[in-house]
Structures are given as C-alpha cells and as structure tokens.
Design a protein around this motif. Structure first.
Motif, short mmCIF file in Angstrom:
data_model
loop_
_atom_site.label_atom_id
_atom_site.label_comp_id
_atom_site.label_asym_id
_atom_site.label_seq_id
_atom_site.Cartn_x
_atom_site.Cartn_y
_atom_site.Cartn_z
N PRO A 161 49.85 60.07 59.58
CA PRO A 161 50.29 58.68 59.66
C PRO A 161 51.63 58.53 60.34
N MET A 166 52.34 59.78 63.04
CA MET A 166 51.97 59.79 64.46
C MET A 166 51.90 61.18 65.08
N GLU A 167 52.63 62.15 64.52
CA GLU A 167 52.72 63.45 65.21
C GLU A 167 51.34 64.11 65.31
N LEU A 168 51.11 64.75 66.45
CA LEU A 168 49.85 65.47 66.69
C LEU A 168 50.01 66.93 66.31
N GLN A 207 46.09 64.05 63.44
CA GLN A 207 47.23 63.16 63.62
C GLN A 207 47.57 62.52 62.29
#
Lengths: 110, 111
Positions: B39, B41-43, B37
């Motif tokens: 910074p 936020m995307e996984l 992940q």
C-alpha cells in the motif's frame, strides 16, 4: 550496488503549476533510465526513457534529462493538469533486472 | 503497444486456499517478472524468468512459486493463501536492456 532515490511525496500542486520530481541514482556502468506512471487501479506505464548521458526523454509534456555528472534524472512538466494525478516511479536497468525508486505520489488540485 | 494480460483483476479468497494468478504476454519477450506492491506503493521483485524453464527468486522472500513452460505464460501460485499475502501483484515483461511492460495487476485479498 544499484539504487534509485526519489523525493518523498505526496506532492500537491495546483493546476497549471510547474512540476519537478527529483530522482538520483547509483549504478555501475551505464544504465538506461526510465520514468513510469501508475494511475489508480492500474499497472505501471512507461512515461519516458533515456539510454545514454545527455539524452532527453519526453512524452505528454513531461521531460527528463540523463545527467551522468550529477547521477540524476529529474522529471519536469511545465503545466500540470488534474489528470496527471498519479504515482511516478523512477527506474534504471544496468542490464539484467530493473531497480525502481519508491514512487512519488502527485495530486493536482483544480 | 505492449500487450500483457493478468487475470483475475480482483480476487477475494479464504485462508488456506490454493490460488494461481495468470500472466500472459503476446510480445515474445524472454524476460518476465512478478512484483508485489504494498500500500505504500513500493515495488518488490518476488520472481523473474529469463526464458522457458528459467525461474529465479527475487529480492523479497515469497511463499509463492512460478513456472515458465511457454514463453508467453508466467503464472504465479500460492499453495495456501494467508492474510499476509493480501497485496497487489504486478506482472511485467521486457527485452534485454529494454523497458519493462506491465500488466494491469491483480488485487488479492485473503480473508
């Protein structure tokens, strides 16, 4: 292919405001749909889910309805609290693996 | 209540070191996953497993490797850590067609 699109954040609301976070998807077949929440410094937690068209998932005052005709699964809450400040992820599974949206950061101000 | 554990929670390590991030679940799930992940936020899915002795690479190219010798254990190894590996690593497990359950994550910093 399979994909999830979420409204871009950050979303900033005052306490007790109404919340909507839009989520639309593209998928083959009949996926299950999910909303996850991630609080600072933690992993993702399942917030709610819906497994077929017209199902409504609900939890902790949040709800979302599986709309096959509009391929949407929008998250709503009638009155947000400061403690709802987090990142929210829409996701789907067509069966084998998960597809997550990019996440929407929500900040609720007192 | 889902039980999935990750250790360590935080790790700061120097470039070139070998590290193993641990992930264990007590639910008997066959399917397990590792995500990176960023910074923003995307996984990003980097590895997954359908069961014992099954491992597959995910969507994001990664220099890490995984193993699945026991159902409950799915460790991730970096043979030689680099600053570009600095990230949050999340482990998850699931049943077929079901929701994923996530561990608390390991925040890795490579100096």
């Amino acid at each position: 292919g399979n994909s999830v699109t979420q409204m871009e954040g950050p979303v900033t609301l005052s306490e007790e405001a109404f919340l909507t976070i839009n989520c639309t998807y593209t998928a083959t077949g009949y996926p299950s749909l999910f909303w996850y929440v991630q609080y600072p410094g933690e992993g993702l937690q399942l917030l709610l889910k819906a497994t077929k068209a017209d199902d409504k998932g609900s939890n902790k005052g949040f709800e979302a309805t599986y709309r096959k005709e509009t391929t949407s699964f929008h998250l709503e809450k009638g009155s947000v609290q400061v403690s709802d400040s987090a990142v929210y992820f829409c996701a789907l599974t067509p069966g084998q693996n998960f597809v997550f949206g990019p996440g929407t950061r929500l900040s609720v101000l007192p | 209540e889902a039980d999935i554990y990750q250790t360590p929670r935080y790790l700061v390590i120097g470039t070139g070191k070998k590290i193993t991030l641990e992930c264990s679940q007590t639910m008997g799930h066959d399917k397990m996953y590792w995500y990176q992940q960023d910074p923003g936020m995307e996984l990003h899915l980097i590895h997954y497993s359908y069961g014992v002795n099954s491992t597959e690479k995910g969507d994001l190219s990664s220099e890490s490797t995984v193993s699945r010798i026991r159902t409950e254990h799915f460790p991730l190894t970096l043979e030689s850590a680099r600053p570009s590996h600095t990230s949050q690593y999340l482990c998850a497990s699931s049943v077929p067609w079901g929701e994923q359950y996530f561990g608390p994550g390991t925040r890795l910093t490579v100096t």
